[in-house]
Enzyme design. Structure first.
Site, PDB file in Angstrom:
ATOM      1  N   HIS A 185      -3.104   9.791   2.177  1.00 47.72           N
ATOM      2  CA  HIS A 185      -3.124   8.912   3.202  1.00 47.72           C
ATOM      3  C   HIS A 185      -4.482   7.998   3.313  1.00 47.72           C
ATOM      4  O   HIS A 185      -4.230   6.920   3.542  1.00 47.72           O
ATOM      5  CB  HIS A 185      -2.877   9.618   4.444  1.00 47.72           C
ATOM      6  CG  HIS A 185      -2.848   8.566   5.750  1.00 47.72           C
ATOM      7  ND1 HIS A 185      -2.105   7.646   5.925  1.00 47.72           N
ATOM      8  CD2 HIS A 185      -3.845   8.239   6.638  1.00 47.72           C
ATOM      9  CE1 HIS A 185      -2.320   6.834   6.989  1.00 47.72           C
ATOM     10  NE2 HIS A 185      -3.325   7.299   7.427  1.00 47.72           N
ATOM     11  N   CYS A 477       5.974   2.062  -9.967  1.00 53.35           N
ATOM     12  CA  CYS A 477       5.886   1.978  -8.373  1.00 53.35           C
ATOM     13  C   CYS A 477       4.941   3.225  -7.750  1.00 53.35           C
ATOM     14  O   CYS A 477       4.951   3.309  -6.753  1.00 53.35           O
ATOM     15  CB  CYS A 477       7.472   2.145  -7.842  1.00 53.35           C
ATOM     16  SG  CYS A 477       8.114   3.600  -8.493  1.00 53.35           S
TER      17      CYS A 477
HETATM   18  C1  PEP Z   1       5.593   8.555  -7.849  1.00 48.23           C
HETATM   19  O1  PEP Z   1       5.676   9.715  -8.150  1.00 48.23           O
HETATM   20  O2  PEP Z   1       4.791   7.802  -8.416  1.00 48.23           O
HETATM   21  C2  PEP Z   1       6.414   7.859  -6.956  1.00 48.23           C
HETATM   22  C3  PEP Z   1       6.490   6.366  -6.673  1.00 48.23           C
HETATM   23  O3  PEP Z   1       7.312   8.816  -6.067  1.00 48.23           O
HETATM   24  P1  PEP Z   1       6.933   9.447  -4.894  1.00 48.23           P
HETATM   25  O4  PEP Z   1       5.417   9.042  -4.511  1.00 48.23           O
HETATM   26  O5  PEP Z   1       7.634   9.086  -3.673  1.00 48.23           O
HETATM   27  O6  PEP Z   1       6.829  10.779  -5.209  1.00 48.23           O
END
Ligand code: PEP
Ligand code: MG
Length: 546
Positions: A185, A477
């Site tokens: 966070h 992402c």
């Molecule tokens: C990741 O693992 O990079 C991702 C975008 O998914 P999460 O953070 O929701 O696991």
């Protein structure tokens, strides 16, 4: 010792006086019994009133969501049932006042937790109120961020969302935490405030007394020697005004997208100028309930998030439960190693109905909102799994199916996986944790989860090359996409879209437009061949300055 080395998670350098974020006190003891229980019980109400007054005062100084959050917390501190129950525990059970507040509040929290839904989300607030009243009774420092009277560097073990509700960005020069990792966070908050931050600065809390600090969010260095006290704010990228179309200076297109998980996020993403959504985390729809939400409920929840993006691309990720996100209706039992267990798409192999019902709701929400919806699955390991998912997505009537690349095997099999789907999106948060066998939540292992690690960049390069060969999109992402310098390197590795927290959109969009694609390719080459994460970053900076 005055030099500490952590992981830089938000760029820039700042110096100034240090303000420590106080931690909750240890659980108060049940003994000794008060000599005058009636007098002891009478201490509780004034303590709660003092806490509520302070929270109301803070609420009066801010607006919006922070105001509402602080007002609600103030009202909870004065809850008549909570206070009278605590008083009874003192008079009836001879508990000291602090212990009585602890037990009464925990009883309330338990009741809220088992009520589920929205009420269960209030458990954290009850704990916050509990800790504040206890601190008041014991004359100790209340937990959380202290009132800042001058611009300061905040020093914390880790920051929780509630700690930061009313943080005044003008008074926070930088964030430093002893724990936390690049996806914590703290990291997300710092990037959204545009201030330097270093996480996992091990040992910094024990280095007492720390008066001032110089924080370098690029190298991860924290210097607490006294010369560092002179206040110097990092230059914030406030003047960045991103309204454009994502791409390099020579017009190579890279979509700048947002990660969203709620209606509020979707509106923030539109305001920030995101061209669409590269990751819509659908877990929020499942977290507030003990049972699987039915299709109309899911449809309404998804439509709320999709509607602000009518006519624009949105990638909806199917349920990513398990591991750190257990859901009671899935009743998955206890797994010895949940991060390596039945999580993400793996849940749907045993329960395809969960996936099919979610896809049905997504189809309906897509029609209702007019967004250009694609769907992707989390935690895919093989091309067979990708094909299985793509078939179900197409059978549900959705045109575009993709998968996340989060498991090293999937990165190594990117060509075969891309053959089976329309696009992939690299989840660098999980990919880093699995490549380095390092829990992404661990402060001690944060440097392994640094997205500049050359081994991670090399895997991303393989996926980028597979995308280029097949002419299919490769997105990122994970939090890596929110780093403006790394965004260019990822582009150089063949990534065609970047999806990030809305707050990072303007800075990443404008930074990417500073150089041509060829320069990013040279920088990417230098970074992935560097011997360490720090040297990879340096190599990229040097290469782009040349
Ligand atoms: C990741 O693992 O990079 C991702 C975008 O998914 P999460 O953070 O929701 O696991
Ligand atoms: Mg993930």
């Amino acid at each position: 010792m005055s030099s500490f080395s952590g992981v830089g998670v938000s760029s820039g350098r700042a110096s100034g006086p240090v303000a420590r974020v106080a931690e909750a006190l240890p659980e108060p003891a049940a003994a000794p019994a008060p000599t005058d229980p009636a007098a002891e019980a009478r201490r509780i109400r004034p303590a709660a009133e003092a806490v509520a007054d302070r929270l109301s005062e803070r609420a009066g100084a801010v607006g919006g969501e922070a105001k509402a959050l602080l007002e609600t917390t103030a009202a909870m501190a004065l809850d008549p049932a909570l206070l009278s129950q605590a008083e009874q525990l003192v008079t009836g059970n001879s508990l000291p006042a602090a212990r009585a507040v602890h037990e009464a509040a925990n009883g309330f929290a338990e009741a809220l937790r088992s009520a589920g839904g929205y009420l269960a989300e209030r458990v954290r607030d009850i704990h916050d109120v509990r800790d504040r009243i206890i601190a008041e009774l014991l004359g100790a420092t209340p937990p959380g961020v202290p009132d800042l009277e001058r611009p300061s560097v905040l020093l914390a073990r880790d920051l929780a969302p509630a700690d930061t509700a009313d943080l005044d960005p003008r008074l926070v020069l930088a964030l430093v935490t002893e724990e936390g990792g690049p996806t914590s966070h703290t990291a997300i908050l710092a990037r959204s405030l545009g201030i330097p931050a270093v996480v996992a600065a091990r040992g910094v809390l024990a280095a007492a007394p720390v008066v001032g600090a110089t924080v370098d969010g690029d190298t991860g260095a924290v210097d607490t020697s006294s010369e560092a006290v002179r206040t110097q704010a990092a230059q914030r990228p406030t003047e960045v005004n991103w309204t454009g179309t994502g791409g390099t200076s020579d017009g190579h297109s890279v979509s700048i997208l947002a990660n969203v998980g709620s209606v509020a996020d979707a509106h923030l993403a539109v305001e920030a100028g995101a061209q669409g959504v590269g990751l819509f985390r659908t877990e929020f729809c499942y977290l507030a309930t003990d049972d699987e939400p039915d299709v109309p409920t899911q449809r309404a929840a998804y439509a709320g998030v999709l509607t602000p993006f009518a006519e624009r691309p949105v990638v909806v990720r199917t349920l990513d439960a398990g591991a750190d996100k257990p859901l009671s209706f899935l009743d998955m039992g206890v797994e010895p190693n949940p991060a390596l267990g039945v999580r993400g798409l793996r849940i749907c192999f045993e329960r395809p109905g969960v996936l099919d019902r979610q896809l049905e709701a997504i189809v309906a929400a897509a029609e209702e909102s007019g967004a250009q919806v694609a769907v992707m699955a989390p935690m895919v390991a093989t091309a067979d799994e990708a094909s299985w998912f793509a078939e179900r997505v197409r059978a549900a009537g959705l045109g575009r199916a993709g998968v996340m690349i989060e498991v090293p095997a999937a990165a190594l099999a990117a060509h075969e996986i891309l053959d089976a789907v329309d696009f992939v999106s690299i989840g660098t948060n999980d990919l880093a944790q699995y490549v380095f066998a390092a829990d992404r939540m661990s402060g001690a292992l944060a440097s392994l989860n640094d997205p500049w690690q050359p081994a991670l960049l090399r895997l991303i390069a393989q996926v980028g090359q597979a995308g280029q060969k097949l002419g299919k999109p490769v997105g990122v992402c994970g939090e890596a996409a929110a780093d403006p310098l790394l965004a260019g390197v990822l582009t150089g590795l063949g990534v065609t879209s970047l999806s990030m927290t809305a707050a990072a959109v303007p800075a990443v969009g404008s930074a990417l437009a500073a150089h041509p694609l060829a320069a990013y390719q040279v920088a990417a080459d230098a970074a992935q061949n560097a011997p360490s994460a720090a040297r990879a970053r340096e190599a990229a900076v040097t290469s782009l300055q040349a």
